[in-house]
Design a protein around this motif. Structure first.
Motif, PDB file in Angstrom:
ATOM      1  N   HIS A  79     -32.850  17.956  -4.222  1.00  0.00           N
ATOM      2  CA  HIS A  79     -32.225  19.154  -4.780  1.00  0.00           C
ATOM      3  C   HIS A  79     -31.657  18.863  -6.163  1.00  0.00           C
ATOM      4  N   ASN A  80     -31.883  17.635  -6.634  1.00  0.00           N
ATOM      5  CA  ASN A  80     -31.431  17.222  -7.951  1.00  0.00           C
ATOM      6  C   ASN A  80     -32.583  16.515  -8.656  1.00  0.00           C
ATOM      7  N   SER A  81     -32.329  15.986  -9.818  1.00  0.00           N
ATOM      8  CA  SER A  81     -33.350  15.277 -10.589  1.00  0.00           C
ATOM      9  C   SER A  81     -33.560  13.873 -10.045  1.00  0.00           C
ATOM     10  N   ILE A  82     -34.769  13.350 -10.305  1.00  0.00           N
ATOM     11  CA  ILE A  82     -35.054  11.945 -10.038  1.00  0.00           C
ATOM     12  C   ILE A  82     -35.052  11.265 -11.397  1.00  0.00           C
ATOM     13  N   ILE A  83     -34.133  10.333 -11.597  1.00  0.00           N
ATOM     14  CA  ILE A  83     -33.938   9.718 -12.909  1.00  0.00           C
ATOM     15  C   ILE A  83     -34.054   8.204 -12.756  1.00  0.00           C
ATOM     16  N   PRO A  84     -34.929   7.540 -13.552  1.00  0.00           N
ATOM     17  CA  PRO A  84     -35.020   6.077 -13.477  1.00  0.00           C
ATOM     18  C   PRO A  84     -33.764   5.435 -14.060  1.00  0.00           C
ATOM     19  N   THR A  85     -33.461   4.224 -13.602  1.00  0.00           N
ATOM     20  CA  THR A  85     -32.277   3.528 -14.111  1.00  0.00           C
ATOM     21  C   THR A  85     -32.461   3.065 -15.548  1.00  0.00           C
TER      22      THR A  85
END
Length: 168
Positions: free
Chosen positions: A151-157
């Motif tokens: 339900h949110n973004s997928i963000i790489p570290t």
């Protein structure tokens, strides 16, 4: 006081009954009420302390232990029954091959840690966890046989270092 008595039956209506030296069995009759303190053995080694065999013992106050409670046969004894449960168990460490929680769930006030790194699973292929609710989830490898719904973004570290899918 009565000293050096050999008897098969001793009854006291009040006061103390001290048995300071005895060999063989000391039997307390059926239906006997023991009021006050009841001390058995005071030896410093296991050989000096007597074994206690009891059937149907009821304790109406507290039971303080100076040693371990050990079953006579592995995996053969229970604490409590399905109809007579303990309200609380206070323990520093609780060990067991299997620890089961009732329908009320398992409530933990602390960290869940495996005994050694990368050694235990949560759930199994035939016993899956239905839902996992967490604030943050950190995993080394995420494997799924179904959909991942966010339900949110997928963000790489780190920018430009991670892949979604593959080139093939």
């Amino acid at each position: 006081h009565i000293n050096n008595v050999k008897a098969t039956n001793i009854t006291t209506q009040s006061g103390d009954l001290n048995i300071t030296s005895a060999t063989g069995n000391i039997n307390i009759g059926t239906g006997a009420d023991l009021l006050g303190n009841f001390t058995i053995g005071s030896g410093s080694s296991a050989d000096d302390r007597p074994e206690i065999y009891a059937d149907g013992v009821e304790i109406y106050n507290e039971l303080e232990m100076a040693s371990n409670i050990t079953a006579d046969t592995n995996n053969s004894r229970h604490i409590g029954t399905s109809s007579k449960k303990f309200a609380e168990v206070h323990s520093v460490i609780l060990y067991g091959d299997t620890i089961s929680a009732g329908t009320g769930g398992l409530v933990i006030n602390g960290t869940i840690l495996p005994l050694s790194n990368n050694s235990v699973d949560i759930g199994a292929s035939s016993y899956k966890i239905r839902d996992l609710y967490a604030v943050d989830v950190f995993v080394d490898n995420l494997k799924t046989s179904g959909d991942i719904i966010t339900h949110n973004s997928i963000i790489p570290t780190t920018d430009n270092t991670k892949h979604l899918g593959s080139a093939s």
